[in-house]
Design a protein around this motif. Sequence first.
Motif, mmCIF file in Angstrom:
data_model
loop_
_atom_site.group_PDB
_atom_site.id
_atom_site.type_symbol
_atom_site.label_atom_id
_atom_site.label_comp_id
_atom_site.label_asym_id
_atom_site.label_seq_id
_atom_site.Cartn_x
_atom_site.Cartn_y
_atom_site.Cartn_z
ATOM 1 N N ALA A 106 -59.368 61.555 -72.127
ATOM 2 C CA ALA A 106 -59.639 61.674 -70.702
ATOM 3 C C ALA A 106 -61.467 62.654 -70.567
ATOM 4 O O ALA A 106 -61.799 63.215 -71.124
ATOM 5 C CB ALA A 106 -58.815 63.148 -70.118
ATOM 6 N N GLU A 107 -61.882 62.222 -68.685
ATOM 7 C CA GLU A 107 -62.873 63.000 -69.043
ATOM 8 C C GLU A 107 -62.627 63.770 -68.043
ATOM 9 O O GLU A 107 -63.973 64.769 -68.559
ATOM 10 C CB GLU A 107 -64.127 62.027 -67.942
ATOM 11 N N SER A 108 -61.593 63.577 -66.977
ATOM 12 C CA SER A 108 -61.748 65.741 -66.421
ATOM 13 C C SER A 108 -60.056 64.797 -65.688
ATOM 14 O O SER A 108 -59.610 63.999 -65.952
ATOM 15 C CB SER A 108 -62.791 65.369 -65.178
ATOM 16 N N ILE A 109 -59.477 66.362 -65.774
ATOM 17 C CA ILE A 109 -58.113 66.792 -65.596
ATOM 18 C C ILE A 109 -58.200 67.153 -64.732
ATOM 19 O O ILE A 109 -58.545 68.818 -64.948
ATOM 20 C CB ILE A 109 -57.159 66.908 -67.265
ATOM 21 N N THR A 110 -57.529 66.955 -63.173
ATOM 22 C CA THR A 110 -57.210 67.843 -62.130
ATOM 23 C C THR A 110 -55.511 68.176 -62.221
ATOM 24 O O THR A 110 -55.479 67.454 -61.555
ATOM 25 C CB THR A 110 -58.602 67.419 -61.269
ATOM 26 N N PRO A 111 -55.220 68.931 -62.787
ATOM 27 C CA PRO A 111 -53.505 69.671 -62.048
ATOM 28 C C PRO A 111 -53.096 70.277 -60.330
ATOM 29 O O PRO A 111 -54.346 71.300 -60.147
ATOM 30 C CB PRO A 111 -53.522 70.940 -63.352
ATOM 31 N N GLN A 112 -52.520 70.142 -59.702
ATOM 32 C CA GLN A 112 -52.549 70.685 -58.685
ATOM 33 C C GLN A 112 -51.039 70.672 -59.006
ATOM 34 O O GLN A 112 -50.157 70.323 -59.164
ATOM 35 C CB GLN A 112 -52.169 69.354 -57.384
ATOM 36 N N VAL A 113 -50.572 72.010 -58.034
ATOM 37 C CA VAL A 113 -49.110 72.856 -58.498
ATOM 38 C C VAL A 113 -48.086 72.288 -56.692
ATOM 39 O O VAL A 113 -49.242 72.426 -55.774
ATOM 40 C CB VAL A 113 -48.477 74.041 -58.555
ATOM 41 N N LEU A 114 -47.322 71.276 -57.005
ATOM 42 C CA LEU A 114 -47.177 70.835 -56.123
ATOM 43 C C LEU A 114 -45.176 71.688 -55.759
ATOM 44 O O LEU A 114 -44.608 71.903 -56.496
ATOM 45 C CB LEU A 114 -46.785 69.812 -56.168
ATOM 46 N N GLU A 115 -44.584 71.873 -54.066
ATOM 47 C CA GLU A 115 -42.864 71.923 -54.365
ATOM 48 C C GLU A 115 -42.550 73.957 -54.905
ATOM 49 O O GLU A 115 -41.815 73.918 -55.342
ATOM 50 C CB GLU A 115 -42.030 71.498 -54.412
ATOM 51 N N ALA A 116 -43.814 74.579 -54.346
ATOM 52 C CA ALA A 116 -43.886 75.741 -54.919
ATOM 53 C C ALA A 116 -43.121 75.590 -56.537
ATOM 54 O O ALA A 116 -42.207 76.968 -57.623
ATOM 55 C CB ALA A 116 -42.589 76.969 -54.763
ATOM 56 N N GLY A 117 -44.149 75.066 -57.207
ATOM 57 C CA GLY A 117 -44.021 74.847 -58.837
ATOM 58 C C GLY A 117 -43.108 74.379 -59.414
ATOM 59 O O GLY A 117 -42.837 74.319 -60.724
#
Length: 204
Positions: A106-117
Amino acid sequence: MMTQQYAFGTANQRYKKKLFVDTGFEFIEVNARLIEPYSPPSPQPSLREIKIINAPSHIHHSGFSSYQCSLTLLFPDKESYNDYLSYAGWTHKFYDEKGSIFLGSAESITPQVLEAGRRYSVTVDLILIKKDSIERESRFQFQDIEGHWAQKNIEEMADLGLITVITRDGKPVIYFRPNDFVTRAEFIAFLNRTRRLVERMIRE
């Protein structure tokens, strides 16, 4: 044109995209659904010298040409998300829709929280090398363990580097001798290789 997942497949066939991550002992499939946006693996000739050097060293000898790929993963729960992140720094293996197999990191990892976790989305940019051989269950096979009750365990230990597969003069070891006693030197060598494997797992 021969694909790498299936020896007799064609480039016109469409396969299910799959992402695997190395746990140190084996590759396990990431428990997430691949959603859009998705950028298929594309050749990046200029990346080989610049970026592939950051990948695990054994990948350099696993294929040819550098590829870049962007995946969006949708995790159903926090447990699946945490499981992936714990191994995200290790080797990734990706099966694309054409049946080809790629290895990389992995060169980069961008997480995002959805539906209040309740769910999580992760965008992963991968630097990959296309495998130049057909996928096999084990890289090393001994001639005298066919049908042996411990065949799978022996092959796994060989893949992990715990068992000698090459002699000092560079010749392949083709006999495991499953019915012979192990010598003291062989046992000590096995313990040392196991210790180095555990240290590498902890360090990485």
